[in-house]
Design a protein around this motif. Sequence first.
Motif, PDB file in Angstrom:
ATOM      1  N   PRO A 111      -4.822  -2.983   5.116  1.00  0.00           N
ATOM      2  CA  PRO A 111      -4.143  -2.681   3.850  1.00  0.00           C
ATOM      3  C   PRO A 111      -4.284  -3.835   2.883  1.00  0.00           C
ATOM      4  CG  PRO A 111      -2.564  -3.129   5.607  1.00  0.00           C
ATOM      5  CD  PRO A 111      -3.900  -2.987   6.249  1.00  0.00           C
ATOM      6  N   LEU A 114       0.370  -6.682   2.421  1.00  0.00           N
ATOM      7  CA  LEU A 114       1.504  -6.558   3.327  1.00  0.00           C
ATOM      8  C   LEU A 114       2.309  -7.832   3.166  1.00  0.00           C
ATOM      9  CD1 LEU A 114       2.750  -4.691   5.481  1.00  0.00           C
ATOM     10  CD2 LEU A 114       1.596  -6.052   7.215  1.00  0.00           C
ATOM     11  N   GLU A 324       0.231   0.556   8.554  1.00  0.00           N
ATOM     12  CA  GLU A 324      -0.208   0.646   7.154  1.00  0.00           C
ATOM     13  C   GLU A 324      -1.659   1.109   7.075  1.00  0.00           C
ATOM     14  OE1 GLU A 324       1.255   0.430   4.354  1.00  0.00           O
ATOM     15  OE2 GLU A 324       3.062  -0.806   4.536  1.00  0.00           O
ATOM     16  N   SER A 328      -2.875   4.579   5.290  1.00  0.00           N
ATOM     17  CA  SER A 328      -3.817   4.600   4.170  1.00  0.00           C
ATOM     18  C   SER A 328      -4.963   5.566   4.430  1.00  0.00           C
ATOM     19  CB  SER A 328      -4.360   3.189   3.917  1.00  0.00           C
ATOM     20  OG  SER A 328      -5.165   2.742   4.989  1.00  0.00           O
TER      21      SER A 328
END
Length: 439
Positions: A111, A114, A324, A328
């Motif tokens: 990601p 974060l 995450e 995504s």
Amino acid sequence: MATQYGITGTTAKALSASVERAVTDGGLEPGAALPPVRRLAEDLGISPGTVATAYKELRRRGIVVTRGRGGTVVAPAPAVASRRPPRVPDGLRDLAGGHPDPAFLPDLLPPGRLAPGARSHRSSPRLPRLEEAVRQWLGAGGVPVEHVTFAHGALDLIGRLLSVELRPGDAVAMEDPGYHHLLDLVTALGLRTVAVAVDDEGMRPEALRTVLRAGVRAVVCSPRAQNPYGGRFSAARRDALVDVLREAPDVLVIENDHAGSIAAAPLHTLTAGGLTRWAHVATVTKYLGTDLRWAAAACDATTLARHDGRLLLTSGWVSHLLQETVLSLMTDDGTQGLVRRAREAYDERRRALTDELGRRGIAAHGMSGMNVWVPVRDESAVVNGLRTHGWWVAAGARFRIETAPGVRITTAGLPPADARRLAGDFAAVLGESQATYGG
């Protein structure tokens, strides 16, 4: 003498450890007989009770099995190591691994952001946005999604469920043929594997009823893309299995939908049948990336509490970074388009091979997923015969419990044009085998 077996020691703990080392190192191969209790005790100058205690511990851990008058032998799949496939010889087309086509896997990018610093992972182990995405994902297939949880892959999740619910020696109903890593996992947990025959629609209801009446404590099955057979539940088969399972309300039912989004078959889930104890396990490894060791499960409230309680005491939570990344990909339109193309391609490739084999009079099974199972009389003859034609397929021995021999062919990377050549070579190998063995 005991030294020929590589067994030493004067205590039960030392004896069991030496047997385990011999199995791990290959000195004692699957099926090898251990010396009788009294003979080993005499050779080592210890009491028969010490040897019996060591053998009992080895049986509990799935390293050896007792075959009545046949004595104690190393288990067909010792729990000290999984049934790993042999290395693919150089120059051969690998159709044995069960892997997806890399062309249909998205790039794995962490990601973009974060936030650093401490987060309350234990109090909030699941990202709310991913949890909601999972509820939509599983709920669309008819799975009840009031209670969901995450784990580090399907095997991690199933292993934890079985370990908190069952005790060593308990019996687990498993598909036959079935996924070899799952078969090994059950043995490694000290549990007993009980075979349930499958066909193109999954577990056979009467076979399941028989083992339930014999006292199994859990059932593990695949609703579609069954590995290695390729079966999938029809609505009628799902209903028949639910009727059988309702006769044993205390049995934990684990449904492993490991390749759902690329299975090219609708989900007819057992979990919609009002069962008491159940879990539906889903993972993304086969279509978002083999390095994404993440799985989700929907389950009843008791199963959720027991699983998450054990998770809390071990790894604690699934990495938020991993969550995450999964989120995504699950919500990216481009990735989902790639998944759809993979599903269509895998369906076409699997059907192409079963059709080509059928035209040559060769029965094959593969109603969904990425694999085709072909019953054969002699697995080694077929594997080695295809090797001479440049193909490498998986012998069925590591997938089987009681079912007849066969080979598994992974079709994920096999275009239809190549399926025609493979089927022709397969027919030629069977002809050679029949001539050799008087078929």
